[in-house]
Design a protein around this motif. Structure first.
Motif, PDB file in Angstrom:
ATOM      1  N   MET A  14     -18.825   0.618  18.667  1.00  0.00           N
ATOM      2  CA  MET A  14     -18.156  -0.522  18.056  1.00  0.00           C
ATOM      3  C   MET A  14     -17.024  -0.015  17.156  1.00  0.00           C
ATOM      4  SD  MET A  14     -18.056  -3.797  17.959  1.00  0.00           S
ATOM      5  CE  MET A  14     -19.559  -4.564  18.453  1.00  0.00           C
ATOM      6  N   PRO A  15     -15.819  -0.576  17.312  1.00  0.00           N
ATOM      7  CA  PRO A  15     -14.690  -0.104  16.499  1.00  0.00           C
ATOM      8  C   PRO A  15     -14.856  -0.484  15.027  1.00  0.00           C
ATOM      9  CG  PRO A  15     -14.024  -1.946  17.884  1.00  0.00           C
ATOM     10  CD  PRO A  15     -15.429  -1.600  18.264  1.00  0.00           C
ATOM     11  N   THR A  16     -14.256   0.350  14.180  1.00  0.00           N
ATOM     12  CA  THR A  16     -14.254   0.105  12.742  1.00  0.00           C
ATOM     13  C   THR A  16     -12.840  -0.264  12.304  1.00  0.00           C
ATOM     14  OG1 THR A  16     -13.747   2.392  12.171  1.00  0.00           O
ATOM     15  CG2 THR A  16     -16.101   1.797  12.400  1.00  0.00           C
ATOM     16  N   LEU A  17     -12.715  -0.682  11.064  1.00  0.00           N
ATOM     17  CA  LEU A  17     -11.396  -1.007  10.531  1.00  0.00           C
ATOM     18  C   LEU A  17     -10.458   0.193  10.605  1.00  0.00           C
ATOM     19  CD1 LEU A  17     -12.277  -3.246   7.456  1.00  0.00           C
ATOM     20  CD2 LEU A  17     -11.437  -3.953   9.704  1.00  0.00           C
ATOM     21  N   ARG A  18     -10.980   1.385  10.416  1.00  0.00           N
ATOM     22  CA  ARG A  18     -10.171   2.597  10.495  1.00  0.00           C
ATOM     23  C   ARG A  18      -9.465   2.690  11.861  1.00  0.00           C
ATOM     24  NH1 ARG A  18     -13.810   5.720   9.383  1.00  0.00           N
ATOM     25  NH2 ARG A  18     -13.403   6.154   7.208  1.00  0.00           N
ATOM     26  N   ASP A  19     -10.148   2.233  12.909  1.00  0.00           N
ATOM     27  CA  ASP A  19      -9.617   2.316  14.260  1.00  0.00           C
ATOM     28  C   ASP A  19      -8.454   1.354  14.516  1.00  0.00           C
ATOM     29  OD1 ASP A  19     -11.613   4.215  14.945  1.00  0.00           O
ATOM     30  OD2 ASP A  19     -13.028   2.582  15.386  1.00  0.00           O
ATOM     31  N   ILE A  20      -8.391   0.264  13.793  1.00  0.00           N
ATOM     32  CA  ILE A  20      -7.376  -0.754  14.091  1.00  0.00           C
ATOM     33  C   ILE A  20      -6.383  -0.995  12.955  1.00  0.00           C
ATOM     34  CG2 ILE A  20      -8.931  -1.928  15.695  1.00  0.00           C
ATOM     35  CD1 ILE A  20      -9.084  -4.197  13.515  1.00  0.00           C
ATOM     36  N   MET A  21      -6.611  -0.384  11.795  1.00  0.00           N
ATOM     37  CA  MET A  21      -5.743  -0.660  10.643  1.00  0.00           C
ATOM     38  C   MET A  21      -4.355  -0.063  10.834  1.00  0.00           C
ATOM     39  SD  MET A  21      -7.055   1.920   7.692  1.00  0.00           S
ATOM     40  CE  MET A  21      -6.642   3.668   7.769  1.00  0.00           C
ATOM     41  N   THR A  22      -3.410  -0.639  10.109  1.00  0.00           N
ATOM     42  CA  THR A  22      -2.082  -0.074  10.004  1.00  0.00           C
ATOM     43  C   THR A  22      -2.095   0.791   8.748  1.00  0.00           C
ATOM     44  OG1 THR A  22      -1.091  -2.010  11.038  1.00  0.00           O
ATOM     45  CG2 THR A  22       0.371  -0.603   9.736  1.00  0.00           C
ATOM     46  N   PRO A  23      -1.914   2.105   8.898  1.00  0.00           N
ATOM     47  CA  PRO A  23      -1.937   2.986   7.724  1.00  0.00           C
ATOM     48  C   PRO A  23      -0.595   2.953   6.996  1.00  0.00           C
ATOM     49  CG  PRO A  23      -1.608   4.276   9.695  1.00  0.00           C
ATOM     50  CD  PRO A  23      -1.760   2.832  10.138  1.00  0.00           C
ATOM     51  N   GLY A  24      -0.550   3.621   5.867  1.00  0.00           N
ATOM     52  CA  GLY A  24       0.708   3.767   5.144  1.00  0.00           C
ATOM     53  C   GLY A  24       1.263   2.472   4.613  1.00  0.00           C
ATOM     54  N   LEU A  25       0.529   1.839   3.768  1.00  0.00           N
ATOM     55  CA  LEU A  25       0.933   0.555   3.191  1.00  0.00           C
ATOM     56  C   LEU A  25       2.200   0.636   2.364  1.00  0.00           C
ATOM     57  CD1 LEU A  25      -2.355  -0.929   1.744  1.00  0.00           C
ATOM     58  CD2 LEU A  25      -1.037  -1.768   3.639  1.00  0.00           C
ATOM     59  N   VAL A  26       2.921  -0.465   2.350  1.00  0.00           N
ATOM     60  CA  VAL A  26       4.045  -0.627   1.446  1.00  0.00           C
ATOM     61  C   VAL A  26       3.497  -1.329   0.211  1.00  0.00           C
ATOM     62  CG1 VAL A  26       6.301  -1.697   1.108  1.00  0.00           C
ATOM     63  CG2 VAL A  26       5.686  -0.751   3.346  1.00  0.00           C
ATOM     64  N   THR A  27       3.675  -0.701  -0.936  1.00  0.00           N
ATOM     65  CA  THR A  27       3.157  -1.258  -2.183  1.00  0.00           C
ATOM     66  C   THR A  27       4.257  -1.304  -3.236  1.00  0.00           C
ATOM     67  OG1 THR A  27       2.452   0.884  -3.074  1.00  0.00           O
ATOM     68  CG2 THR A  27       0.852  -0.308  -1.721  1.00  0.00           C
ATOM     69  N   VAL A  28       4.024  -2.128  -4.247  1.00  0.00           N
ATOM     70  CA  VAL A  28       4.932  -2.204  -5.394  1.00  0.00           C
ATOM     71  C   VAL A  28       4.099  -2.245  -6.661  1.00  0.00           C
ATOM     72  CG1 VAL A  28       6.800  -3.384  -4.154  1.00  0.00           C
ATOM     73  CG2 VAL A  28       5.062  -4.729  -5.339  1.00  0.00           C
ATOM     74  N   ASP A  29       4.756  -1.975  -7.780  1.00  0.00           N
ATOM     75  CA  ASP A  29       4.059  -2.113  -9.057  1.00  0.00           C
ATOM     76  C   ASP A  29       4.280  -3.533  -9.566  1.00  0.00           C
ATOM     77  OD1 ASP A  29       6.441  -2.263 -10.753  1.00  0.00           O
ATOM     78  OD2 ASP A  29       6.646  -0.118 -10.438  1.00  0.00           O
ATOM     79  N   PRO A  30       3.508  -3.951 -10.549  1.00  0.00           N
ATOM     80  CA  PRO A  30       3.572  -5.344 -11.018  1.00  0.00           C
ATOM     81  C   PRO A  30       4.930  -5.776 -11.572  1.00  0.00           C
ATOM     82  CG  PRO A  30       1.556  -4.308 -11.785  1.00  0.00           C
ATOM     83  CD  PRO A  30       2.404  -3.222 -11.176  1.00  0.00           C
ATOM     84  N   GLN A  31       5.777  -4.844 -11.947  1.00  0.00           N
ATOM     85  CA  GLN A  31       7.086  -5.197 -12.507  1.00  0.00           C
ATOM     86  C   GLN A  31       8.149  -5.441 -11.432  1.00  0.00           C
ATOM     87  OE1 GLN A  31       5.292  -2.420 -13.843  1.00  0.00           O
ATOM     88  NE2 GLN A  31       4.458  -3.890 -15.305  1.00  0.00           N
TER      89      GLN A  31
END
Length: 141
Positions: free
Chosen positions: A1-18
Protein backbone atom coordinates in the motif's frame (compact mmCIF):
# COMPACT_ATOMS: atom_id res chain seq x y z
CA UNK A 1 0.00 0.00 0.00
CA UNK A 2 1.46 3.40 -0.97
CA UNK A 3 2.31 5.98 1.66
CA UNK A 4 2.25 9.76 1.52
CA UNK A 5 6.01 9.68 0.92
CA UNK A 6 5.33 7.84 -2.35
CA UNK A 7 2.95 10.44 -3.77
CA UNK A 8 3.93 13.75 -2.13
CA UNK A 9 5.47 16.68 -3.93
CA UNK A 10 8.77 17.34 -2.13
CA UNK A 11 10.53 20.66 -1.78
CA UNK A 12 7.78 22.93 -0.55
CA UNK A 13 7.65 26.62 -1.22
CA UNK A 14 7.35 28.39 2.12
CA UNK A 15 7.33 31.94 3.44
CA UNK A 16 7.74 33.54 6.83
CA UNK A 17 4.80 35.29 8.51
CA UNK A 18 6.01 38.75 7.44
CA UNK A 19 5.69 37.97 3.71
CA UNK A 20 3.19 40.15 1.87
CA UNK A 21 0.28 39.10 -0.28
CA UNK A 22 2.15 40.38 -3.34
CA UNK A 23 5.25 38.34 -2.49
CA UNK A 24 3.19 35.18 -2.02
CA UNK A 25 1.19 35.76 -5.22
CA UNK A 26 4.45 36.28 -7.12
CA UNK A 27 5.86 33.02 -5.70
CA UNK A 28 2.69 31.20 -6.75
CA UNK A 29 3.05 32.57 -10.28
CA UNK A 30 6.77 31.77 -10.54
CA UNK A 31 6.44 28.27 -9.09
CA UNK A 32 3.08 27.44 -10.74
CA UNK A 33 1.53 26.47 -7.41
CA UNK A 34 -1.74 27.24 -5.65
CA UNK A 35 -0.70 27.06 -2.00
CA UNK A 36 2.16 28.28 0.14
CA UNK A 37 2.94 27.16 3.67
CA UNK A 38 3.63 29.93 6.18
CA UNK A 39 6.40 28.80 8.51
CA UNK A 40 7.27 30.01 11.98
CA UNK A 41 10.78 28.61 12.14
CA UNK A 42 10.48 24.87 11.49
CA UNK A 43 6.74 24.73 12.24
CA UNK A 44 3.84 25.57 9.92
CA UNK A 45 1.77 28.41 11.34
CA UNK A 46 -0.64 28.66 8.41
CA UNK A 47 -1.33 27.95 4.78
CA UNK A 48 -2.51 30.38 2.14
CA UNK A 49 -4.00 29.48 -1.21
CA UNK A 50 -4.56 31.45 -4.37
CA UNK A 51 -8.28 31.32 -3.52
CA UNK A 52 -7.60 32.81 -0.06
CA UNK A 53 -5.83 35.74 -1.67
CA UNK A 54 -8.70 36.38 -4.08
CA UNK A 55 -11.63 35.81 -1.72
CA UNK A 56 -10.19 37.22 1.51
CA UNK A 57 -8.11 40.12 0.16
CA UNK A 58 -8.61 41.13 -3.48
CA UNK A 59 -12.40 40.94 -3.31
CA UNK A 60 -12.36 43.47 -0.48
CA UNK A 61 -9.78 45.76 -2.08
CA UNK A 62 -7.15 45.11 0.60
CA UNK A 63 -3.58 46.35 0.19
CA UNK A 64 -1.23 43.83 -1.46
CA UNK A 65 1.51 44.92 0.93
CA UNK A 66 -0.40 43.44 3.88
CA UNK A 67 1.24 40.59 5.80
CA UNK A 68 0.10 37.20 4.59
CA UNK A 69 -0.80 36.05 8.12
CA UNK A 70 -3.94 38.20 8.00
CA UNK A 71 -5.32 35.85 5.32
CA UNK A 72 -3.95 32.42 6.15
CA UNK A 73 -5.78 29.42 7.43
CA UNK A 74 -4.14 28.61 10.75
CA UNK A 75 -4.00 25.34 12.67
CA UNK A 76 -2.33 23.47 9.84
CA UNK A 77 -3.18 19.77 9.89
CA UNK A 78 -0.26 17.56 8.87
CA UNK A 79 0.35 13.84 8.56
CA UNK A 80 3.54 11.78 8.71
CA UNK A 81 5.17 10.62 5.48
CA UNK A 82 4.70 6.94 6.33
CA UNK A 83 0.89 7.34 6.59
CA UNK A 84 -1.12 5.07 4.30
CA UNK A 85 -2.60 6.98 1.35
CA UNK A 86 -6.13 5.67 2.00
CA UNK A 87 -5.99 6.86 5.62
CA UNK A 88 -4.77 10.27 4.46
CA UNK A 89 -7.60 10.45 1.89
CA UNK A 90 -10.14 9.76 4.64
CA UNK A 91 -8.63 12.52 6.83
CA UNK A 92 -8.62 14.95 3.92
CA UNK A 93 -12.29 14.14 3.29
CA UNK A 94 -13.28 14.44 6.97
CA UNK A 95 -11.45 17.76 7.33
CA UNK A 96 -12.36 19.01 3.84
CA UNK A 97 -8.72 19.57 2.89
CA UNK A 98 -7.54 20.03 -0.67
CA UNK A 99 -3.88 20.05 0.38
CA UNK A 100 -2.07 18.18 3.12
CA UNK A 101 1.42 19.07 4.36
CA UNK A 102 3.52 15.95 4.96
CA UNK A 103 5.97 15.68 7.85
CA UNK A 104 8.81 13.41 8.78
CA UNK A 105 9.85 13.48 12.41
CA UNK A 106 7.78 16.64 12.86
CA UNK A 107 9.56 18.49 10.01
CA UNK A 108 7.59 19.44 6.89
CA UNK A 109 9.00 17.55 3.88
CA UNK A 110 6.28 17.76 1.21
CA UNK A 111 2.69 18.36 0.21
CA UNK A 112 -0.07 16.09 -1.07
CA UNK A 113 -2.95 17.57 -3.04
CA UNK A 114 -6.17 16.11 -4.36
CA UNK A 115 -4.42 16.06 -7.73
CA UNK A 116 -1.63 13.91 -6.29
CA UNK A 117 -4.22 11.46 -4.99
CA UNK A 118 -5.85 11.27 -8.40
CA UNK A 119 -2.73 11.04 -10.56
CA UNK A 120 -0.36 9.09 -8.35
CA UNK A 121 -2.74 6.48 -6.93
CA UNK A 122 -4.60 5.59 -10.08
CA UNK A 123 -7.74 7.20 -8.67
CA UNK A 124 -8.08 4.77 -5.77
CA UNK A 125 -7.78 7.35 -3.01
CA UNK A 126 -8.95 10.54 -4.65
CA UNK A 127 -12.61 9.50 -4.78
CA UNK A 128 -12.77 9.26 -0.98
CA UNK A 129 -11.10 12.63 -0.47
CA UNK A 130 -13.00 14.37 -3.24
CA UNK A 131 -16.37 13.29 -1.88
CA UNK A 132 -15.56 14.78 1.53
CA UNK A 133 -14.01 17.96 0.20
CA UNK A 134 -16.94 18.54 -2.14
CA UNK A 135 -19.47 18.57 0.71
CA UNK A 136 -20.64 22.00 1.87
CA UNK A 137 -18.76 23.19 4.91
CA UNK A 138 -20.62 23.73 8.17
CA UNK A 139 -18.56 26.91 8.63
CA UNK A 140 -18.16 28.59 5.24
CA UNK A 141 -15.38 31.15 4.91
Amino acid sequence: MPTLRDIMTPGLVTVDPQATLKEVATLMLEQDIGAVLVMDGEHPSGIITDRDIVVRAVAYGHDYGTAVTDYTTGSVFTMEADTDVQQAAREMADRQLRRLPVTEGGRVVGMVSLGDLAVRTGGSADETALQGVSQPSADPQ
